[in-house]
Design a protein around this motif. Structure first.
Motif, PDB file in Angstrom:
ATOM      1  N   THR A 105       0.958  -1.002   0.186  1.00  0.00           N
ATOM      2  CA  THR A 105      -0.002   0.023   0.004  1.00  0.00           C
ATOM      3  C   THR A 105       0.814   1.310  -0.099  1.00  0.00           C
ATOM      4  OG1 THR A 105      -0.265  -0.131   2.393  1.00  0.00           O
ATOM      5  CG2 THR A 105      -1.907  -0.911   1.298  1.00  0.00           C
ATOM      6  N   CYS A 106       2.127   1.131   0.355  1.00  0.00           N
ATOM      7  CA  CYS A 106       2.955   2.526   0.462  1.00  0.00           C
ATOM      8  C   CYS A 106       3.689   2.867  -0.655  1.00  0.00           C
ATOM      9  CB  CYS A 106       3.883   2.427   1.591  1.00  0.00           C
ATOM     10  SG  CYS A 106       4.930   1.148   1.288  1.00  0.00           S
ATOM     11  N   CYS A 156       8.631  -3.065   7.725  1.00  0.00           N
ATOM     12  CA  CYS A 156       7.659  -2.187   8.746  1.00  0.00           C
ATOM     13  C   CYS A 156       6.733  -2.811   9.420  1.00  0.00           C
ATOM     14  CB  CYS A 156       6.927  -0.845   7.882  1.00  0.00           C
ATOM     15  SG  CYS A 156       5.786  -1.497   6.711  1.00  0.00           S
ATOM     16  N   LEU A 157       5.908  -1.978  10.345  1.00  0.00           N
ATOM     17  CA  LEU A 157       5.101  -2.638  11.259  1.00  0.00           C
ATOM     18  C   LEU A 157       3.951  -3.549  10.221  1.00  0.00           C
ATOM     19  CD1 LEU A 157       4.101  -3.165  14.057  1.00  0.00           C
ATOM     20  CD2 LEU A 157       2.977  -0.795  13.983  1.00  0.00           C
ATOM     21  N   TYR A 158       3.575  -2.940   9.039  1.00  0.00           N
ATOM     22  CA  TYR A 158       2.559  -3.639   8.410  1.00  0.00           C
ATOM     23  C   TYR A 158       3.054  -5.056   7.919  1.00  0.00           C
ATOM     24  CZ  TYR A 158      -0.225   0.736   7.794  1.00  0.00           C
ATOM     25  OH  TYR A 158      -1.082   1.646   7.762  1.00  0.00           O
ATOM     26  N   HIS A 159       4.320  -5.241   7.816  1.00  0.00           N
ATOM     27  CA  HIS A 159       4.967  -6.499   7.519  1.00  0.00           C
ATOM     28  C   HIS A 159       4.433  -7.442   8.814  1.00  0.00           C
ATOM     29  CE1 HIS A 159       7.236  -9.863   5.956  1.00  0.00           C
ATOM     30  NE2 HIS A 159       7.942  -9.862   7.122  1.00  0.00           N
ATOM     31  N   PRO A 191       2.755  -8.899   3.784  1.00  0.00           N
ATOM     32  CA  PRO A 191       3.760 -10.141   4.072  1.00  0.00           C
ATOM     33  C   PRO A 191       4.802 -10.105   3.011  1.00  0.00           C
ATOM     34  CG  PRO A 191       1.500 -10.871   3.154  1.00  0.00           C
ATOM     35  CD  PRO A 191       1.473  -9.281   3.391  1.00  0.00           C
ATOM     36  N   HIS A 192       4.637  -9.493   1.645  1.00  0.00           N
ATOM     37  CA  HIS A 192       5.535  -9.459   0.756  1.00  0.00           C
ATOM     38  C   HIS A 192       6.866  -8.449   0.838  1.00  0.00           C
ATOM     39  CE1 HIS A 192       3.015 -12.170  -1.597  1.00  0.00           C
ATOM     40  NE2 HIS A 192       2.108 -11.320  -1.091  1.00  0.00           N
ATOM     41  N   ALA A 193       6.414  -7.321   1.632  1.00  0.00           N
ATOM     42  CA  ALA A 193       7.488  -6.508   1.782  1.00  0.00           C
ATOM     43  C   ALA A 193       8.406  -6.297   0.799  1.00  0.00           C
ATOM     44  CB  ALA A 193       8.188  -6.877   3.278  1.00  0.00           C
TER      45      ALA A 193
END
Length: 617
Positions: free
Chosen positions: A156-157, A170-173, A179-181
């Protein structure tokens, strides 16, 4: 020598016989109608023949037409495409057109990025991305976006997308939201692309096919002992199947269809669309048309809607079900086939399942039209109806088209500001809002709202008398936030400047309306639309002035001590901080060291040294 401009009669005589588009203009040069023709000469001249029997709308159009332009193209198909573009660009008054000049929202998969995202946009571009829509309901778009991100965790970023390990996840991961980061180099590009294809399949309405693929992947992951991935796929399958259960099966042949129903009543028109994918009703939208007269009927509206809607539609189905035959069926089918790449059929059913679908859509279109009327009446009551009620209650002869409201915001006399908001025809005109920074602040601890209101109103009316275009239009009613005292200040300012205005004050405690020369305040009924309008205006000016006040306070909180020293402007402050690194280091510096900084001199350095050490005179 100045070239002579040909008259309308001369242009009519010189029209070519090729296909193209014609544009009618009024006396102001504004384009009021756009049309297309296989033969421009025959088509355009037919409008101006005295023996022709035209509809009332066409007679109005001809009476206003004083000039015309035309554009020649090579084929009727090119003329249709050009006509669509011209109507979209100019929105001529006498053309049937989709209501609102806004762009409807779309969902877009950014396929031109290494790791595509799903975004909301209002413009369709030829950039390789995949677009889905348009949608008339913005809430539905955002709901769909949230659902898809929950089912398929796309990134999303806007960080780097080359999958290089440039940072830690980051925290989203860690929350499982990303999960893909790819910003941390953890993404599998093939797996990610597969997920993007699944999202596209989901948005295309092919949920059942998607479930089949996800189930096969789940079984494969389970056999490979990838239990976490299998569990994730299981949850996705369950969520998609829940959505499928809510969709209504309307066709047994797994067809892709759009159903278009149009109703017209006393010049108001509504369009209801059903979207059928793989035989299931996956969604619906309704649109409003304007510029349609009763005598034109549904046939004209249907043809115009098809051209305007599918000009930007992200998807064209193989069949479009219509309520009536349209004159341009062949050329519209040809145009849609060019957009889709395969055959597209326009169908007018007379019986069977398709006719039932059409009847259902017509019923929904009637409901949408009725809802539009209800909303229109409600909006009228809130605006024009409220204004007429207020005008009558105040005993004012002229319409209250423009109302200005004023409020003062301050805390113990600090950062005092005045706000001015404008309402036109009962609605906010935000481009005409104005704000005033009080130039003569009151003594700290003893704020004088009357004096500050006097300053604001004096400045506003003086600007009007000086001819300042930002203040040149005077209000039909001036609303002062406050009671008898604040209103008295406004009356005295207007008298001093020899300006005649209708004025009232609105006291918040009991919502009483004060008028000049009236001993007793006016108490409007508690359920009065006029009172509701005054409250909305009062609340808006309060919000506006408080917002400005907070902005000034926020800026002051970030000011450096350097801003209080005479002779230190923005450039010098920046150079000093750059040279010394901090105010604390400047405080430890000698006068000579301060004078050695860029853009400094000995006298100013001595002043800064005194101010930093509390020795200012």
């Amino acid at each position: 020598m100045v070239a002579r401009i040909p008259s309308l009669e001369e242009k009519l005589k010189g029209l070519p016989t090729q296909p193209g588009c014609y544009l009618y203009k009024d006396a102001a040069g504004e384009i009021i109608y756009v049309g297309k023709a296989i033969n421009l000469r025959n088509r355009v001249r037919s409008y101006f023949q005295k023996s022709a029997k035209h509809s009332p709308k066409t007679r109005k159009l001809i009476s206003r037409t004083v000039d015309l332009d035309y554009i020649v193209v090579d084929s009727e198909l090119e003329a249709l495409i050009l006509e669509c573009n011209l109507i979209k660009e100019h929105r001529p008054h006498y053309n049937i057109r989709l209501r609102d000049d806004k762009q409807y929202p779309y969902l877009v998969l950014t396929m031109n990025e290494p790791y595509p995202r799903l975004l909301v946009t209002r413009r369709v571009k030829k950039d390789g991305a995949k677009y889905f829509g348009p949608f008339t309901n913005s809430r539905a778009v955002w709901d769909s976006l949230r659902l898809i991100y929950r089912l398929f965790p796309l990134v999303t970023c806007r960080k780097r997308w080359d999958n290089s390990p440039v940072q830690r996840p980051c925290l989203y991961h860690h929350m499982g939201r990303c999960p893909h980061a790819p910003c941390a180099g953890l993404a599998n590009s093939e797996e990610y692309r597969k997920m993007v294809d699944d999202v596209a399949m989901f948005l295309d309405g092919k949920q059942e096919k998607l479930v089949q693929q996800l189930r096969a992947e789940m079984e494969e992951a389970s056999e490979d002992l990838q239990f976490e991935r299998a569990a994730r796929l299981r949850d996705q399958i369950a969520a998609v199947e829940t959505l499928i259960e809510r969709q209504k099966v309307v066709s047994t042949n797994a067809a892709d269809q759009d159903v278009v129903a149009i109703v017209n009543d006393h010049g108001e028109s509504a369009v209801q669309m059903f979207f059928i994918r793989n035989g299931k009703l996956i969604g619906q939208e309704h649109f409003m048309l304007e510029g349609l007269e009763d005598e034109e009927g549904v046939e004209n509206a249907t043809g115009e809607f098809l051209k305007q809607y599918y000009q930007d539609a992200a998807y064209v189905p193989t069949e479009i079900i219509l309520p009536t035959h349209v004159e341009e069926t062949v050329i519209i089918e040809q145009w849609l086939r060019q957009k889709k790449g395969t055959k597209v059929t326009l169908t007018v059913p007379e019986r069977g399942g398709k006719k039932q679908l059409l009847d259902m859509a017509i019923g929904n279109a009637k409901l949408a039209l009725e809802q539009m009327r209800t909303n229109t009446l409600t909006e009228y009551d809130r605006t024009m109806g409220a204004l007429m009620e207020l005008q009558d209650a105040l005993g004012i002869d002229t319409p209250l088209e423009r109302i200005e409201a004023y409020d003062i915001s301050t805390i113990q006399g600090s950062f005092s500001v005045g706000g001015m908001v404008v309402f036109k025809e009962g609605k906010p005109a935000k481009s005409e809002y104005r704000r005033f920074k009080i130039q003569k602040p009151t003594n700290t601890g003893e704020p004088n709202d009357f004096a500050m209101m006097r300053e604001v109103l004096t400045r506003r009316l003086k600007e009007a008398k000086s001819g300042n275009p930002k203040f040149s239009t005077l209000p039909d009613l001036m609303l002062i936030d406050g009671g008898k005292g604040q209103l008295g200040v406004a009356v005295s300012v207007a008298k001093e400047l020899d300006v005649e205005l209708n004025m009232i004050g609105l006291a918040k405690q009991f919502e009483l309306v004060y008028q000049p020369g009236q001993a007793q305040p006016l108490a409007l009924p508690k359920n009065s639309q006029a009172l509701f309008l005054l409250q909305r205006i009062r609340d808006e000016v309060h919000r506006y002035s408080v917002t400005y006040h907070r902005t000034l306070r926020g800026k002051n909180a970030t000011l450096s001590v350097l801003d209080t020293i005479p002779g230190i402007g923005l450039t010098r402050r920046r150079e000093l901080l750059k040279f010394f690194g901090s105010v604390e280091r400047m405080k430890n510096a000698s006068v000579d060291q301060l004078a050695a900084a860029p853009a400094m001199n000995k006298r100013l350095a001595a002043t800064i040294h005194k101010m930093l050490h509390g020795n200012a005179a």
